[in-house]
Design a protein around this motif. Sequence first.
Motif, PDB file in Angstrom:
ATOM      1  N   TRP A  59       3.589  -1.087 -18.021  1.00  0.00           N
ATOM      2  CA  TRP A  59       2.202  -0.626 -17.937  1.00  0.00           C
ATOM      3  C   TRP A  59       2.048   0.784 -17.364  1.00  0.00           C
ATOM      4  O   TRP A  59       0.975   1.149 -16.913  1.00  0.00           O
ATOM      5  N   ASP A 117       4.729   3.873  -4.702  1.00  0.00           N
ATOM      6  CA  ASP A 117       4.639   2.712  -5.599  1.00  0.00           C
ATOM      7  C   ASP A 117       3.355   1.949  -5.332  1.00  0.00           C
ATOM      8  O   ASP A 117       2.684   2.161  -4.319  1.00  0.00           O
ATOM      9  N   GLY A 118       3.040   1.043  -6.256  1.00  0.00           N
ATOM     10  CA  GLY A 118       1.779   0.321  -6.171  1.00  0.00           C
ATOM     11  C   GLY A 118       1.666  -0.525  -4.915  1.00  0.00           C
ATOM     12  O   GLY A 118       0.629  -0.528  -4.235  1.00  0.00           O
ATOM     13  N   ALA A 119       2.733  -1.252  -4.590  1.00  0.00           N
ATOM     14  CA  ALA A 119       2.677  -2.130  -3.419  1.00  0.00           C
ATOM     15  C   ALA A 119       2.376  -1.324  -2.158  1.00  0.00           C
ATOM     16  O   ALA A 119       1.614  -1.772  -1.290  1.00  0.00           O
ATOM     17  N   VAL A 122      -1.257  -0.653  -1.866  1.00  0.00           N
ATOM     18  CA  VAL A 122      -1.974  -1.841  -1.388  1.00  0.00           C
ATOM     19  C   VAL A 122      -1.809  -1.976   0.127  1.00  0.00           C
ATOM     20  O   VAL A 122      -2.773  -2.222   0.854  1.00  0.00           O
ATOM     21  N   TYR A 151      -2.443 -10.646  -8.074  1.00  0.00           N
ATOM     22  CA  TYR A 151      -1.124 -10.015  -7.893  1.00  0.00           C
ATOM     23  C   TYR A 151      -1.365  -8.595  -7.397  1.00  0.00           C
ATOM     24  O   TYR A 151      -2.046  -7.811  -8.061  1.00  0.00           O
ATOM     25  N   HIS A 152      -0.818  -8.284  -6.220  1.00  0.00           N
ATOM     26  CA  HIS A 152      -1.009  -6.931  -5.688  1.00  0.00           C
ATOM     27  C   HIS A 152       0.302  -6.297  -5.219  1.00  0.00           C
ATOM     28  O   HIS A 152       0.279  -5.321  -4.465  1.00  0.00           O
ATOM     29  N   GLY A 153       1.429  -6.848  -5.657  1.00  0.00           N
ATOM     30  CA  GLY A 153       2.703  -6.244  -5.290  1.00  0.00           C
ATOM     31  C   GLY A 153       3.516  -7.189  -4.436  1.00  0.00           C
ATOM     32  O   GLY A 153       3.061  -8.273  -4.061  1.00  0.00           O
ATOM     33  N   GLU A 223      -8.504  -7.112  -8.405  1.00  0.00           N
ATOM     34  CA  GLU A 223      -8.043  -6.312  -9.539  1.00  0.00           C
ATOM     35  C   GLU A 223      -9.175  -6.354 -10.566  1.00  0.00           C
ATOM     36  O   GLU A 223      -9.421  -7.398 -11.175  1.00  0.00           O
ATOM     37  N   ASP A 257      -7.968  -2.797  -6.706  1.00  0.00           N
ATOM     38  CA  ASP A 257      -6.597  -2.461  -7.085  1.00  0.00           C
ATOM     39  C   ASP A 257      -6.617  -2.090  -8.572  1.00  0.00           C
ATOM     40  O   ASP A 257      -6.635  -2.957  -9.443  1.00  0.00           O
ATOM     41  N   ILE A 259      -4.262  -0.336  -9.974  1.00  0.00           N
ATOM     42  CA  ILE A 259      -2.886   0.106 -10.237  1.00  0.00           C
ATOM     43  C   ILE A 259      -2.527  -0.133 -11.709  1.00  0.00           C
ATOM     44  O   ILE A 259      -1.941   0.733 -12.359  1.00  0.00           O
ATOM     45  N   ALA A 260      -2.890  -1.297 -12.227  1.00  0.00           N
ATOM     46  CA  ALA A 260      -2.604  -1.593 -13.633  1.00  0.00           C
ATOM     47  C   ALA A 260      -3.793  -1.262 -14.538  1.00  0.00           C
ATOM     48  O   ALA A 260      -3.608  -0.809 -15.666  1.00  0.00           O
ATOM     49  N   LYS A 286       1.098   3.494 -11.293  1.00  0.00           N
ATOM     50  CA  LYS A 286       1.528   3.283 -12.679  1.00  0.00           C
ATOM     51  C   LYS A 286       1.158   4.461 -13.589  1.00  0.00           C
ATOM     52  O   LYS A 286       1.805   5.493 -13.548  1.00  0.00           O
TER      53      LYS A 286
HETATM   54  C1  PLP Z   1      -2.390  -4.919  -9.943  1.00  0.00           C
HETATM   55  C2  PLP Z   1      -1.093  -4.512  -9.356  1.00  0.00           C
HETATM   56  N1  PLP Z   1      -1.052  -4.182  -8.060  1.00  0.00           N
HETATM   57  C3  PLP Z   1       0.087  -3.782  -7.473  1.00  0.00           C
HETATM   58  C4  PLP Z   1       1.260  -3.714  -8.180  1.00  0.00           C
HETATM   59  C5  PLP Z   1       2.515  -3.290  -7.496  1.00  0.00           C
HETATM   60  O1  PLP Z   1       2.947  -2.059  -7.986  1.00  0.00           O
HETATM   61  P1  PLP Z   1       4.490  -1.646  -7.824  1.00  0.00           P
HETATM   62  O2  PLP Z   1       5.260  -2.551  -8.743  1.00  0.00           O
HETATM   63  O3  PLP Z   1       4.539  -0.222  -8.236  1.00  0.00           O
HETATM   64  O4  PLP Z   1       4.832  -1.858  -6.402  1.00  0.00           O
HETATM   65  C6  PLP Z   1       1.264  -4.068  -9.529  1.00  0.00           C
HETATM   66  C7  PLP Z   1       2.515  -4.040 -10.316  1.00  0.00           C
HETATM   67  O5  PLP Z   1       2.615  -4.575 -11.390  1.00  0.00           O
HETATM   68  C8  PLP Z   1       0.061  -4.487 -10.132  1.00  0.00           C
HETATM   69  O6  PLP Z   1       0.013  -4.848 -11.423  1.00  0.00           O
END
Ligand code: PLP
Length: 442
Positions: A59, A117-119, A122, A151-153, A223, A257, A259-260, A286
């Motif tokens: 993604w 990174d996404g996590a 968050v 899902y947030h990482g 999300e 969030d 991120i996606a 992302k």
């Molecule tokens: C909505 C959402 N938040 C957080 C994350 C975490 O991102 P990362 O994999 O870059 O740590 C993801 C990863 O898929 C995600 O889809």
Amino acid sequence: MELNKQSDWVARSLRSVWHPCTQMQHHETVPLIPVKSGKGAWLYDHEGRRYLDAISSWWVNLFGHANPRINAALKDQLDTLEHAMLAGFTHEPVIELSEKLSALTGHVLGHSFYASDGASAVEIALKMSFHSWRNNGKSGKQEFVCLKGSYHGETIGALAVTDVALFKDAYGPLLRASQTVMSPDARNAAPGETAEDMAHKAAADVERLFIERADKIAAIIIEPLVQCATGMAMHDPLYLKLVRELCDRHSVHLILDEIAVGCGRTGTFFACEQAGVWPDFLCLSKGISGGYLPLSLVMTRDEIYQSFYSNDVTRGFLHSHSYTGNPLACRAALATLQIFEEDDVLAANRVKAARLTAALQPLAQHKQVRNFRQRGMIWAFDAIDATPDFSRRFFATAVEHELLMRPIGSTVYMMPPYILNDEEIDGLAANTLAVFDKVMAG
Ligand SMILES: Cc1ncc(COP(=O)(O)O)c(C=O)c1O
């Protein structure tokens, strides 16, 4: 003697690389594809076979692999400044990116804090929310609320607000408890109920919780529009509007969030634009760097920023990552935003989306498919009576049909880059149908 390069790379990788989100033993039957190069929507292996990257490499990839405009920007940046620390120093790419993103929110979210990174984004949003309340004399607000299936990482803090058993359960003893509220997932609507009804029901669940314990809650994290990793669960924008009102009424921060779902994925640049609301914290990652380099950020409001602004160092947000605001990643992000502007990407995507939706109708009507759904540049459907190994078998069959796709459980989804041409769109639909039929036939 000539080595079979492809199998050589596979063997070497399996010996030394621990692959993410993978039970490594499954590679005894599931293929591992060594990618040699990428161009446009395609990845190429060492034997010249190609794979349409129908999920934008987890993604992230918005404008194709080896995009000439992003490449040129990065080459230029590489000869100018590859990296400098962001504490005590600043630089043009991070300033320009922050200004441009702020403008995209009408300057409501005017302060950007960076990570990789996404996590981590968050984690930053959670920490900032708690710390901001504490700086405002409300240190009792320590809890976070997430949605069922969220899902947030996968770092410890992000996993605490994630509700996917497969990723979370093993680490349960390490995690801080969070409150989980019902998801507005429109698939759960009872017969006769609409997606809007689901939004009202799910918001009522939030309201119940806020009435009971808002004094202990720092933030709710959502999300917006599509809960992706749980299986592309889509909901009505009304839900976000209702939760925004509840957050205002009960003094709870709203973390979105994106991120996606950000960066045009749902049809608007930010998903929350479709609900006409802005959060207190917006997480991006992302696609923001075009899928080129690790970059994430949290955008927030001036009130939050001001709650940290003080003579007292401990009231500051002391969080840091070594590569915070990396100039190369920021430059890739600026090139990405420039493509959005120059090519009127959101409008072009509407045309591409209509074509792919039309081409996918045989799947939408398929007797072994339910819940065919689409929002922006995300398509998904659920296989009826899929076997437990459906996802792995689908992946393996897809690569035989020049496709990179990884279903989530029994949910098949597509999140392609925004650069598919008509032929690629039609091929994606036809091959997905062929793969699905083959897998369902066992
Ligand atoms: C909505 C959402 N938040 C957080 C994350 C975490 O991102 P990362 O994999 O870059 O740590 C993801 C990863 O898929 C995600 O889809």
